[in-house]
Write an enzyme that holds these catalytic residues in place. Structure first.
Site, PDB file in Angstrom:
ATOM      1  N   ARG A 368       0.821  -1.215   0.000  1.00 30.12           N
ATOM      2  CA  ARG A 368       0.000   0.000   0.000  1.00 30.12           C
ATOM      3  C   ARG A 368       0.853   1.263   0.000  1.00 30.12           C
ATOM      4  O   ARG A 368       0.322   2.358   0.034  1.00 30.12           O
ATOM      5  CB  ARG A 368      -0.951  -0.022   1.198  1.00 30.12           C
ATOM      6  CG  ARG A 368      -1.913  -1.198   1.125  1.00 30.12           C
ATOM      7  CD  ARG A 368      -3.035  -1.136   2.126  1.00 30.12           C
ATOM      8  NE  ARG A 368      -3.852  -2.336   2.019  1.00 30.12           N
ATOM      9  CZ  ARG A 368      -3.765  -3.390   2.798  1.00 30.12           C
ATOM     10  NH1 ARG A 368      -2.870  -3.386   3.772  1.00 30.12           N
ATOM     11  NH2 ARG A 368      -4.526  -4.434   2.639  1.00 30.12           N
ATOM     12  N   VAL A 369       2.165   1.107  -0.008  1.00 32.76           N
ATOM     13  CA  VAL A 369       3.050   2.259  -0.184  1.00 32.76           C
ATOM     14  C   VAL A 369       3.346   2.433  -1.677  1.00 32.76           C
ATOM     15  O   VAL A 369       3.375   3.541  -2.202  1.00 32.76           O
ATOM     16  CB  VAL A 369       4.349   2.079   0.622  1.00 32.76           C
ATOM     17  CG1 VAL A 369       5.353   3.149   0.270  1.00 32.76           C
ATOM     18  CG2 VAL A 369       4.029   2.132   2.107  1.00 32.76           C
TER      19      VAL A 369
END
Length: 553
Positions: A368-369
């Site tokens: 999710r980065v």
């Protein structure tokens, strides 16, 4: 007449309180053990005891006040708890559990309390930190943008990890989960600003020693602290181990450096906490876990953060490991940790047994980065990699039912097959980012379509040797983060030349070549001259036949 223990307790308590101040006992500071078993003690007294306060027991045994009840305190014990008995005296300390931290622990195997387990002598740590500390608030953090590279092509290209991130590694047993964490430690062995903490929970001590030997063999042990809570230890030691490891990592985070903690694994940690809670008579919930099992892991993983520049800019990266049963990621503990972390790397057993290692399932793995934690060259070359592999996996399931495939589908399958082969990597065979970029670019740009799948491994070795010998300046620029159109063209030309020298199996249109034949040796001009000569010979033959027919007439 039946004797009630509560009545006796209250009578003794009132008698003791009635004694003179000089000869009396202070029940708020001292207690007596009522029972002890399985690393759990119930203590009478300690009326002013705080939650999770450190307690002193006889024979160098320490404990934590875990349950504060109306008439007793439930304490979890650390150390040789078999040496204490009912009736022994317990004292308050007025402080929380602290663990030793600092560079003195690097290269050592320690228990969660900081005691050495490797026989290399005492550890003279000068600093301590609370095993359970508060996580940094939102204002104290900054976005995760600095890459935490693992040296594994599949992860650094498709599921990038940033410093300060929490990335879950999840999969069935024996699918290579621990190997990913160990490879990440080996890859960062020369980075003086990134320290590693490996927390082994519930593993055999022989396995932990094997990990230490592997790290030492690759020169990575001196940059690593190994915290071991072996399988034969009592549940309290396993429960406190990841918190102690996080505190050792926080020392570097708070001093402006970087650390990565591998928790191997939190499934056994949850089981140890369940055992503790049931022994302390806490009410069980789903799968017999206590109601606060989510908080057990959330307060641990929230300590991973990238601090703001005002606080030094240090980071703590967490790589928790979760073991699933038959690939069921919807079980209680897996869903808890998935919702806490910033992405997961899902390892599929079918892929692992099929020879794809690391066995990363592209469909369920995510970071999710994302690309903000990737170097620029990697972001450019791996842009379409995930989509290409997803299309390949989808078409692969349909292709096995029939052989009549249109050329476009067949091309997608061929490309996907080569990309899967490109991303395969042996254990402990980590790779620098610029090498990864060159190999992945060769796959995504279609150059590897000219090589048979079984020869791709050999070609990768050949290509890297060629690039480092003939194009070292180009590789240095890619390593420095440069990726322009000129860089791409130069790399593409170098790969094309390497393929011709290696010996391609197919031409640019996908037609199979004879052994030792290549487009470069044949050349476009030679093809034209060959065709011209064929036409000329054809004309001569026609003229001869016409002359023969005329003579016959």
């Amino acid at each position: 007449m039946q004797i009630k223990p509560d009545e006796i307790t209250s009578i003794l308590k009132s008698r003791i309180e009635g004694l003179d101040q000089d000869g009396g006992a202070d029940l708020s500071e001292v207690g007596t053990i009522l029972s002890v078993a399985d690393g759990i003690a119930r203590v009478h007294g300690l009326e002013s005891c705080m939650s999770l306060e450190l307690l002193e027991f006889p024979n160098d045994v320490t404990g934590l006040a875990f349950n504060l009840e109306s008439d007793n305190v439930g304490a979890v014990l650390f150390g040789p708890w078999e040496s204490i008995d009912e009736g022994d005296t317990v004292k308050r300390t007025g402080r929380l559990l602290e663990v030793p931290v600092g560079d003195q622990l690097l290269g050592r195997i320690v228990d969660p309390l900081g005691n050495p387990l490797d026989g290399k002598g005492e550890i003279n740590a000068t600093a301590t930190l609370p095993a359970e500390g508060p996580a940094p608030g939102v204002v104290m953090r900054q976005p995760v943008e600095e890459p935490m590279l693992t040296g594994l092509k599949a992860i650094d290209a498709m599921v990038p990890i940033g410093r300060g991130q929490r990335e879950l590694i999840i999969g069935d047993r024996q699918t290579g989960k621990s190997a990913i964490g160990i490879d990440a430690i080996i890859h960062n062995r020369h980075d003086e600003t990134l320290r590693c903490v490996y927390v082994a929970i519930g593993q055999r001590m022989s396995t932990v020693v094997g990990v230490a030997d592997t790290l030492e063999e690759h020169g990575a042990l001196e940059n690593t602290v190994i915290v071991a809570a072996a399988a034969n230890e009592a549940a309290p030691i396993k429960w406190i181990a990841p918190y102690a490891g996080a505190a050792m990592g926080e020392y570097y985070r708070d001093s402006g450096q970087h650390a990565v903690c591998i928790f191997d694994d939190l499934t056994k940690h949850a089981h140890a906490y369940r055992q503790l809670s049931l022994l302390l008579r806490r009410p069980p919930g789903r799968e017999a876990f206590p109601g606060d099992v989510f908080y057990l892991h959330s307060r641990l993983l929230e300590r991973a953060a990238k601090l703001s520049d005002d606080l030094g800019g240090g980071s703590l990266t967490a790589l928790p490991i979760i073991e699933t049963q038959a690939g069921d990621i919807s079980a209680y503990i897996p869903t808890n940790v998935i919702s806490i972390t910033d992405g997961q790397i899902f390892l599929d057993q079918d892929l692992f047994l099929g020879g794809t290692r690391p066995a990363i399932d592209v469909g369920t793995s995510v970071s999710r980065v994302g690309g903000s934690a990737q170097p620029k060259p990697m972001k450019k070359v791996a842009g379409t990699l995930r989509l290409d592999l997803s299309q390949y996996r989808e078409l692969q399931s349909f292709a096995q039912f029939g052989s009549d495939l249109d050329p476009e589908t067949q091309q997608t399958l061929n490309r996907g097959e080569r990309l899967v082969e490109t991303l395969k990597q042996n254990e402990q065979d980590v790779m620098e980012t610029h090498d990864q970029c060159a190999i992945i670019y060769a796959g995504t740009s279609g150059w590897l379509d000219r090589i048979k799948t079984e020869r791709i491994g050999d070609f990768q070795t050949f290509l890297l040797d060629r690039l480092h010998s003939d194009s070292s300046d180009l590789m240095d620029r890619i390593a420095g983060g440069e990726w322009e159109d000129s860089t791409e063209n130069e790399l593409s030309e170098a790969i094309g030349q390497a393929i011709d020298d290696f010996g391609p199996d197919f031409d640019s249109e996908g037609n199979e070549l004879e052994e030792g034949e290549s487009e470069r040796t044949r050349g476009g001009g030679e093809e034209e001259s060959d065709s011209d000569s064929e036409e000329e010979s054809g004309d001569d033959e026609e003229q001869e036949s016409e002359e023969k027919e005329g003579a016959a007439a």
